[in-house]
Write a protein that holds these residues in place. Structure first.
Motif, mmCIF file in Angstrom:
data_model
loop_
_atom_site.group_PDB
_atom_site.id
_atom_site.type_symbol
_atom_site.label_atom_id
_atom_site.label_comp_id
_atom_site.label_asym_id
_atom_site.label_seq_id
_atom_site.Cartn_x
_atom_site.Cartn_y
_atom_site.Cartn_z
ATOM 1 N N ARG A 131 -6.683 -5.398 2.032
ATOM 2 C CA ARG A 131 -6.404 -4.181 1.265
ATOM 3 C C ARG A 131 -5.030 -4.204 0.621
ATOM 4 O O ARG A 131 -4.801 -3.538 -0.382
ATOM 5 N N THR A 183 -3.157 3.154 -2.920
ATOM 6 C CA THR A 183 -3.566 1.835 -3.404
ATOM 7 C C THR A 183 -2.334 0.948 -3.530
ATOM 8 O O THR A 183 -1.250 1.306 -3.069
ATOM 9 N N LEU A 219 0.847 -1.194 0.000
ATOM 10 C CA LEU A 219 0.000 0.000 0.000
ATOM 11 C C LEU A 219 0.882 1.244 0.000
ATOM 12 O O LEU A 219 1.691 1.445 0.907
#
Length: 370
Positions: free
Chosen positions: A336, A133, A117
């Protein structure tokens, strides 16, 4: 043009350098190479006839790259391109960095997780507004060409990835290379395969024992059919086997295991190039260049031949492989991405401050076996 799309065709004198730079992906400039194209010095003239006279000194011109003293940071990227899928943007499946301290006598190769990330900056060339992202998306978002959506530009994608990695690591990136999976196949085969120590049993999700791709279906990992298996021990791998082995990530350790295999494969490539004395065999080098074709993009501020000369003293024995530990990040039970642990982040700090050897001595588990 420093970065952002400057595409240079490989030249004969530097192919040995490039082949290592591009691993699968991978990988820029760790092979010992000799710059043989420089013009020979002129023969001395007007030598005095006296028996005690000595020839006049002949001025010599330093070869290109002799002024490069380091430190250097090279970004090596392997991309997944699926030309059969409409509007598919290339993903950065392997992101490796080669750090060479001042003096250029040793190097450190480490990977960044593709799912790391990160904050990706805005990139007007691709109409990308930026965001937080996964690292792999820097390549895909940056590759978009607004007026040519069906023809992504990997060199443009590399530029956004370079900016993202530089901001995350705090390191200036001097040059880099992008290699497609198909290019990696050709690279390894052009060298006659590579010898690598398989450190754990690896069962392929993608290939059959005969090298054919497994068919999509409801089987393990969405594929059906027999599976290629790589058993522990010393193995000689051809192009498709080396790529297949290195890209497997559904293993104990996940993507961190795959990063380790990427690095080991880079070292194996270097060893192959040195064992074959590739840079001194023009015909072999031409074969490598022809095999790579458009599967390779070099991006740098200086000519690749200059980096080749500057890094000509590096060898597998002077290249340390480093594995940066990380952990999964999630929210509400949803995955994530990844983040480096404090030990991994402090390695980058030690790299910037020039005390990497001391840090690795304090944290020996970061060093990856060859």
């Amino acid at each position: 043009m420093a970065f952002g799309g400057d595409r240079r065709r490989l030249t004969l004198a530097v192919a040995g350098l490039v082949t290592v730079a591009v691993v699968a992906v991978g990988a820029v400039a760790v092979a010992r190479t000799v710059y043989d194209d420089r013009a020979p010095a002129a023969a001395p003239t007007d030598v005095a006839t006296s028996p005690t006279a000595s020839p006049s000194p002949v001025p010599s011109t330093p070869p290109p790259g002799a002024d490069i003293t380091g430190p250097l940071n090279l970004l090596l990227v392997g991309i997944d391109t699926r030309v059969s899928v409409p509007d598919w943007q290339p993903n950065a499946d392997a992101v490796l960095m080669l750090h060479v301290p001042a003096g250029l006598s040793r190097g450190y190769l480490f990977s960044l997780p593709r799912d790391l990330l990160v904050d990706i900056p805005a990139f007007p060339a691709a109409d990308y507004r930026g965001g937080r992202t996964k690292l792999t998306h820097a390549m895909s978002n940056g590759s978009r060409v607004p007026d040519r959506p069906d023809r992504p530009d990997p060199a443009q994608g590399y530029e956004l990835l370079r900016r993202t990695v530089s901001e995350f690591t705090g390191l200036r990136i001097d040059a880099g290379a992008v290699l497609t999976f198909g290019g990696f196949d050709k690279l390894v085969d052009s060298l006659g395969g590579v010898d690598i120590h398989v450190d754990q049993r690896v069962v392929s999700r993608h290939r059959q024992p005969d090298g054919k791709h497994r068919k999509p279906g409801p089987g393990v990992g969405g594929y059906v059919g027999p599976r290629m298996v790589y058993e522990p021990g010393d193995q000689h791998l051809n192009g498709w086997q080396a790529l297949d082995y290195a890209r497997q990530r559904y293993l104990p350790g996940g993507d961190y295991t795959r990063q380790r295999h990427h690095q080991q494969l880079v070292r194996a490539l270097i060893g192959r190039i040195l064992a074959d004395d590739l840079a001194r065999q023009p015909q072999r080098v031409k074969q490598v260049v022809a095999a790579l074709g458009d599967a390779m993009v070099y991006v740098g501020g200086r000519r690749i031949v200059e980096f080749a000369y500057a890094l000509s003293t590096l060898s597998p024995d002077t290249l340390t492989l480093v594995g940066l530990p990380g952990t999964s990040v999630g929210r509400g039970g949803r995955y994530r991405g990844e983040e480096l642990t404090p030990v991994g982040r402090r390695f980058l700090t030690a790299l910037r401050e020039g005390r990497v050897d001391a840090y690795l001595a304090e944290h020996p588990t970061l060093t990856v076996p060859g």
